[in-house]
Design a protein around this motif. Sequence first.
Motif, mmCIF file in Angstrom:
data_model
loop_
_atom_site.group_PDB
_atom_site.id
_atom_site.type_symbol
_atom_site.label_atom_id
_atom_site.label_comp_id
_atom_site.label_asym_id
_atom_site.label_seq_id
_atom_site.Cartn_x
_atom_site.Cartn_y
_atom_site.Cartn_z
ATOM 1 N N ASP A 32 0.825 -1.215 0.000
ATOM 2 C CA ASP A 32 0.000 0.000 0.000
ATOM 3 C C ASP A 32 0.854 1.258 0.000
ATOM 4 N N LEU A 33 1.950 1.234 0.728
ATOM 5 C CA LEU A 33 2.841 2.395 0.751
ATOM 6 C C LEU A 33 3.489 2.602 -0.613
ATOM 7 N N LEU A 34 3.963 1.522 -1.223
ATOM 8 C CA LEU A 34 4.612 1.639 -2.535
ATOM 9 C C LEU A 34 3.625 2.104 -3.605
ATOM 10 N N ILE A 35 2.404 1.605 -3.546
ATOM 11 C CA ILE A 35 1.373 2.059 -4.484
ATOM 12 C C ILE A 35 1.090 3.538 -4.280
ATOM 13 N N ASN A 36 1.013 3.963 -3.025
ATOM 14 C CA ASN A 36 0.727 5.371 -2.742
ATOM 15 C C ASN A 36 1.864 6.275 -3.208
ATOM 16 N N ILE A 41 3.648 10.266 -7.111
ATOM 17 C CA ILE A 41 4.603 10.722 -8.129
ATOM 18 C C ILE A 41 3.875 11.011 -9.444
ATOM 19 N N LEU A 42 2.906 10.169 -9.788
ATOM 20 C CA LEU A 42 2.153 10.379 -11.026
ATOM 21 C C LEU A 42 1.262 11.610 -10.954
ATOM 22 N N GLY A 43 0.820 11.948 -9.776
ATOM 23 C CA GLY A 43 -0.037 13.117 -9.590
ATOM 24 C C GLY A 43 -0.476 13.176 -8.149
ATOM 25 N N HIS A 50 -5.991 7.790 -2.776
ATOM 26 C CA HIS A 50 -5.606 6.472 -2.271
ATOM 27 C C HIS A 50 -5.391 6.523 -0.764
ATOM 28 N N ALA A 51 -4.761 7.575 -0.268
ATOM 29 C CA ALA A 51 -4.544 7.709 1.180
ATOM 30 C C ALA A 51 -5.884 7.804 1.907
ATOM 31 N N TRP A 52 -6.809 8.587 1.372
ATOM 32 C CA TRP A 52 -8.127 8.684 1.992
ATOM 33 C C TRP A 52 -8.849 7.342 1.942
ATOM 34 N N TYR A 53 -8.697 6.622 0.835
ATOM 35 C CA TYR A 53 -9.298 5.294 0.716
ATOM 36 C C TYR A 53 -8.781 4.376 1.824
ATOM 37 N N LEU A 54 -7.471 4.413 2.079
ATOM 38 C CA LEU A 54 -6.899 3.562 3.122
ATOM 39 C C LEU A 54 -7.469 3.899 4.496
ATOM 40 N N VAL A 55 -7.647 5.176 4.765
ATOM 41 C CA VAL A 55 -8.183 5.586 6.070
ATOM 42 C C VAL A 55 -9.629 5.127 6.221
#
Length: 70
Positions: A32-36, A41-43, A50-55
Motif C-alpha cells: 500500500d505504501l509503494l502504491i501510494n 509521483i504520477l499526480g 488512495h490515502a483517503w481510501y486507506l483511512v
Amino acid sequence: MTRRNPTDILLLILAVFFPPLTAFFKRGFGSDLLINIALTILGFLPGLLHAWYLVFEHPYETTGYEQLES
C-alpha cells in the motif's frame, strides 16, 4: 454515518499535505505504501485519494481492555 476516531481525522488532514506518510502510518511498510508513493509521483490527487481510501477502508480499531469485576 459512523463516528470517526480522532486518529483517523488527523490522518485525513495529514494526507492533504503528504499522502505517503498517511499510507505508512495506516498500513506500514508494504504494498500500500509503494502504491501510494507511485500514485503521488504520477499526480498529487491520485495519491491523496488512495490515502483517503486507506483511512476509510481500514478504520482505527480500539481493542480496549476488558474491565475486571472486583
